[in-house]
Each structure stands twice: as C-alpha cells, then as structure tokens.
Design an enzyme around this catalytic site. Structure first.
Site, PDB file in Angstrom:
ATOM      1  N   CYS A 145       0.780  -1.293  -0.186  1.00  0.00           N
ATOM      2  CA  CYS A 145      -0.137  -0.081  -0.118  1.00  0.00           C
ATOM      3  C   CYS A 145       0.996   1.110   0.039  1.00  0.00           C
ATOM      4  O   CYS A 145       1.737   1.495   0.883  1.00  0.00           O
ATOM      5  CB  CYS A 145      -1.018  -0.098   1.189  1.00  0.00           C
ATOM      6  SG  CYS A 145      -2.030   1.442   1.359  1.00  0.00           S
TER       7      CYS A 145
ATOM      8  N   CYS B  61      -3.091  -0.088   8.803  1.00  0.00           N
ATOM      9  CA  CYS B  61      -2.241  -1.330   8.842  1.00  0.00           C
ATOM     10  C   CYS B  61      -0.882  -0.852   9.475  1.00  0.00           C
ATOM     11  O   CYS B  61      -0.521   0.198   9.617  1.00  0.00           O
ATOM     12  CB  CYS B  61      -1.881  -1.590   7.642  1.00  0.00           C
ATOM     13  SG  CYS B  61      -3.390  -2.539   6.547  1.00  0.00           S
TER      14      CYS B  61
ATOM     15  N   GLN C  72     -18.717 -10.219  10.974  1.00  0.00           N
ATOM     16  CA  GLN C  72     -16.961 -10.374  10.908  1.00  0.00           C
ATOM     17  C   GLN C  72     -16.585  -9.767   9.546  1.00  0.00           C
ATOM     18  O   GLN C  72     -17.424 -10.215   8.473  1.00  0.00           O
ATOM     19  CB  GLN C  72     -16.760 -11.709  11.057  1.00  0.00           C
ATOM     20  CG  GLN C  72     -17.231 -12.127  12.394  1.00  0.00           C
ATOM     21  CD  GLN C  72     -16.340 -11.911  13.342  1.00  0.00           C
ATOM     22  OE1 GLN C  72     -15.246 -11.172  13.177  1.00  0.00           O
ATOM     23  NE2 GLN C  72     -16.343 -12.366  14.931  1.00  0.00           N
TER      24      GLN C  72
ATOM     25  N   ASN D 147     -24.379 -15.979  13.755  1.00  0.00           N
ATOM     26  CA  ASN D 147     -23.397 -16.489  13.324  1.00  0.00           C
ATOM     27  C   ASN D 147     -22.850 -17.587  13.779  1.00  0.00           C
ATOM     28  O   ASN D 147     -22.412 -18.468  12.673  1.00  0.00           O
ATOM     29  CB  ASN D 147     -22.222 -15.476  13.401  1.00  0.00           C
ATOM     30  CG  ASN D 147     -20.922 -15.727  12.489  1.00  0.00           C
ATOM     31  OD1 ASN D 147     -21.056 -15.721  11.280  1.00  0.00           O
ATOM     32  ND2 ASN D 147     -19.529 -15.678  13.229  1.00  0.00           N
TER      33      ASN D 147
ATOM     34  N   GLU E 209     -28.603 -12.701  23.449  1.00  0.00           N
ATOM     35  CA  GLU E 209     -28.090 -11.555  23.055  1.00  0.00           C
ATOM     36  C   GLU E 209     -28.498 -10.273  23.825  1.00  0.00           C
ATOM     37  O   GLU E 209     -29.717 -10.367  24.407  1.00  0.00           O
ATOM     38  CB  GLU E 209     -28.191 -11.380  21.649  1.00  0.00           C
ATOM     39  CG  GLU E 209     -28.118 -10.165  21.027  1.00  0.00           C
ATOM     40  CD  GLU E 209     -26.476  -9.678  21.145  1.00  0.00           C
ATOM     41  OE1 GLU E 209     -26.260  -8.657  21.459  1.00  0.00           O
ATOM     42  OE2 GLU E 209     -25.672 -10.582  20.953  1.00  0.00           O
TER      43      GLU E 209
ATOM     44  N   ASP F 119     -19.006 -15.229  22.690  1.00  0.00           N
ATOM     45  CA  ASP F 119     -18.295 -14.622  21.632  1.00  0.00           C
ATOM     46  C   ASP F 119     -18.479 -13.123  22.017  1.00  0.00           C
ATOM     47  O   ASP F 119     -19.299 -12.437  21.466  1.00  0.00           O
ATOM     48  CB  ASP F 119     -18.744 -14.788  20.343  1.00  0.00           C
ATOM     49  CG  ASP F 119     -17.990 -14.063  19.094  1.00  0.00           C
ATOM     50  OD1 ASP F 119     -16.828 -13.326  19.506  1.00  0.00           O
ATOM     51  OD2 ASP F 119     -18.271 -13.859  18.044  1.00  0.00           O
TER      52      ASP F 119
ATOM     53  N   CYS G  32     -11.730 -11.147  21.156  1.00  0.00           N
ATOM     54  CA  CYS G  32     -11.299 -10.260  20.162  1.00  0.00           C
ATOM     55  C   CYS G  32     -10.183  -9.161  20.993  1.00  0.00           C
ATOM     56  O   CYS G  32      -9.958  -8.159  20.599  1.00  0.00           O
ATOM     57  CB  CYS G  32     -12.205  -9.278  19.574  1.00  0.00           C
ATOM     58  SG  CYS G  32     -13.522  -8.515  20.573  1.00  0.00           S
TER      59      CYS G  32
END
Length: 433
Positions: A81, A90, A265, A299, A315, A363, A389
């Site tokens: 890039c 990034c 995702q 998911n 949820e 999750d 995460c």
C-alpha cells in the site's frame, strides 16, 4: 514595578543509539533491549540493526523511532500500500505474513500460559469485506477528502487504494470519490461505508444536511450503474433504503440476513473457518443442548442448530435477537430459540436454562465476559468455546474457568486482520472429570 518573566521551555536532546531488534510484538513494533530496558521501535523487525532516537523514556520501558536502518531482516517485505506508514489502518505490511502470525501467536501464548495449537487464517490480502471511510470537505481547494485516519491523529489520509479491501470494494474507491465529490452536499457528508455481502455490494452514506433532489438523483444513477444497494443515513437512528433488498451472507451453508448497520465479521474467509472449527471443537452431538452467549444475529447459533438437538442464543441487543429469529425461520431451523437478556444478570434462573446445557459457546465484545463466567460454571457444560477479540480480557476470564476445574484443551490464533495489530483468538475448555 513588578516584572514578569516567561519560563523558558525546557529543551531535550533526543538520544541516538544503535540497537539490535530481537522480537516483534503483536502490534508490529520491533522490540530491543538497551541499558537493561525494553525498547519499542515501530518499523523494525527481528534481526535488524538500526540507529534510533528515543522519543519516550519511562521507568520500565522506552519508545524510539528509526533514524537509519543498518540491516534488513530476511522477513522484511515491501509494503503493497502506498499509504502504509501514514494511514493508521495497517501496522505490519513490512513484515512477512508468517512473522506476523508467529509474533501474535507468541503474544497469545504468553498471556494464556499455554501453547497455541493452530493458526486459523485465510488470504492475507483483499480480505476486508467492510470499510468505513471518513469524508471531509476542504474549503480552500473545494475538494472532498475520502479515506482513513492517520496513525495517532484525527487527520484523514486521502486513500487512493487499499489492498486489504475486497477487490470489488477497492475498485470502487475512485468511482465513489468522484460521485461524492460532485454532490452539492459535498460539505455536509460524514462518512461512507462499503460492504461486500454475498448478495451484492452496499453503500451507506452518512449526510448531515438534507440532500437536494439533484443529489439524490445523482446517487441513484451511480448506484444503478455500479450495481450497488444504496442506503442514506441522515442521523445515527434513521436508515433509508434507496435501492436493494435485505443483504445476506453465507455462513457454513446457511443464509444470514443483516441490516447494513449490523456487526458482521469483516473477514469472510476466516469467519467460515472459525465457525467450522468451533463446531468441531465442541464435538456437537445430535442429542446435545447448546448455549450461545453474545450470539448476535446467529453467526454461530444457526450452524450449531444444524447439528444439535436444541440451541439457545442469548443476546443483549433486541434488534439482533429479532434478526436471529428471522434468520432461523428463513433457514427452516425449528430447534433454535433466541432470547434478549442482560448478561450481567444471572440468566441460569431463566426457564430456558432449567434443563442445563452440554456445550457452551461465547463470543463477547472487547470488554470480555467477566459477568457471565460464574453463570457458565453453574451450568457445568462438558465443553466451552470462548471466541475473543481481546486477549487481555480472555486471559482474565479464563482464570475463573481454570479455578473451577476446566483445562485449556485447544488454543487458536485467529488471523482475522492480517497486517494490523488486532489479535483475535479462540479457546476450547474441557471439564476435568
């Protein structure tokens, strides 16, 4: 007469030192030692020597920037890039993918005090199926900036290309820029989101003032010519569908519909592999009752329902519960139910939990799941899969399970965001008999 003097600003001379880098942290920073202190240097890789200037000197560590690189690592890559090093998206395009995965796996292993069993990865380029690009009108040039934020700044990098974007989305960048830059409302645009679903490409435009009929017509023509589903967002609550049907994506043979603002995702390839591996680790049997916490719109829940006797998805966001129920109906799954619950409260007393569960999957968001760990322990599942995460909250939450007699059976690093500092993971806990 009193006299006032301005204090002279203290000037510090930045120390130039020569260092040898011996490690790469999970954020893509080179790690060296100097005078017994750990030194973090962005842009350097293991086996590289460089002259660096110390920019921050703390008691336990220091930070530095490269003045001159004296040698190159065999794992150094030429960034694809042109914006790398300026754009904040990034941090690791200068490192080989293998080195990135090794450094993230090592960081995960240190935190979890357990070896990483595997790396779940897919293509390292063109993987990102969603992007949110900031928009900013420059009065002096009467031009519209479109791009991502600079590293450590709120300024916008005018992005011309982005090789981690799905190819269909990257190809749209100059066309979207030209279209938005021709609108009368150019100075009243907040951001634009591009989403690549299985059903097609979405464009969601956030505008802060009403659009003229000419602007609306121009946007509609553009969406038709490019085959886009167009959505307009005058505020954070309203979303107007201008063109297109309900978007959807494939998840392990199922069709999951979603609202353009729903979380999905970003990496479709890793998501497919992650879901498949989670089902494999849980070893779902036809007689199993399975609980999916923080289930979103299904998911994991819906693929689980194709193998288990019954699945309960829980949820905290009502709209996602409704979407999960809708997706279950669309896929003809009658053995799955979704519930809206506050997961900080004890859900084990709910009627749907009275028969217990054989397997549990969770999750959670970055904050982790500290409030539900004791509830999971009460349910006494045989196996637990925790998708994370945030490795720090994963390590914290794992302590409760380990103290309750569970052991780590598998630990995987999920390479969901190649070339960035994001580290995702998945753990299988088994109950000791």
């Amino acid at each position: 007469m009193a006299q006032f003097y301005s204090a002279k600003r203290r000037t510090t001379t930045r120390q130039i030192i020569t260092v040898s880098v011996n490690d790469l942290d999970s954020f893509g920073q080179g790690v060296a030692r100097h005078n017994g202190k750990t030194l973090f240097i962005p842009g350097l890789l293991p086996q590289e020597n460089a002259e660096v200037a110390v920019t921050e000197d703390k008691k336990q560590y220091a930070r530095a920037k490269v003045v001159r690189r004296l040698s190159d690592s065999p794992e150094r890559e030429t960034p694809r890039c042109p914006h790398f090093g300026v754009c904040g998206g990034c941090q690791q395009q200068h490192a080989s993918v293998d080195l990135q995965q090794r450094s993230k796996s090592a960081a995960l292993a240190r935190l979890m005090k357990h070896d990483v069993s595997e790396v779940i990865a897919d293509v390292p380029w063109g993987y990102r199926r969603r992007a949110r690009l900031s928009l900013n009108y420059l009065p002096k040039t009467q031009q519209l900036q479109m791009g991502f934020r600079k590293a450590g700044s709120s300024d916008i990098v005018d992005v011309k290309q982005c090789p981690i974007l799905a190819p269909q989305l990257e190809a749209l960048l100059p066309k979207v820029r030209a279209c938005l830059g021709s609108l009368q409302a150019m100075r009243h645009l907040g951001h634009v989101e591009l989403v690549q679903a299985t059903s097609g490409t979405l464009m969601i435009l956030r505008h802060t003032a009403p659009l003229s009929s000419a602007d609306r017509e121009k946007l509609e023509r553009f969406s038709h010519s490019e085959g886009l589903d167009l959505y307009l967002a005058p505020d954070s609550e309203i979303l107007e569908t201008v063109s297109g049907e309900m978007p959807w994506y494939d998840s392990n043979g199922l069709r999951l519909t979603f609202s353009p603002r729903d979380f999905i995702q970003v990496n479709a390839g890793v998501n497919q592999k992650m879901v498949a591996r989670a089902l494999e680790w849980l070893d779902v049997q036809p007689e199993d009752r399975v609980l999916d916490l923080f289930c979103g719109m299904g998911n994991f829940t819906l693929p689980l329902a194709t193998q288990a006797a019954s699945v309960v998805g829980v949820e905290g966001v009502p709209a996602l519960v409704e979407k999960g129920q809708q997706n279950a109906r669309l896929n003809g799954l009658q053995n799955v139910t979704f519930y809206h619950e506050n997961l900080e409260e004890d859900v084990t007393k709910q009627p749907w939990a009275k028969n217990g569960f054989d397997k549990v999957l969770l999750d959670p968001a970055r904050a982790g799941a500290a409030g539900v760990m004791q509830q999971i322990i009460k349910l006494e599942p045989i196996r637990i899969v925790y998708v994370s995460c945030n490795p720090a909250t994963l390590a914290r939450d794992s302590e409760a399970l380990l103290k309750a007699g569970y052991t780590i059976a598998r630990l995987a690093m999920l390479d969901m965001f190649p070339h960035t500092g994001h580290l995702e993971s998945m753990v299988l806990f088994s109950r000791v008999k």
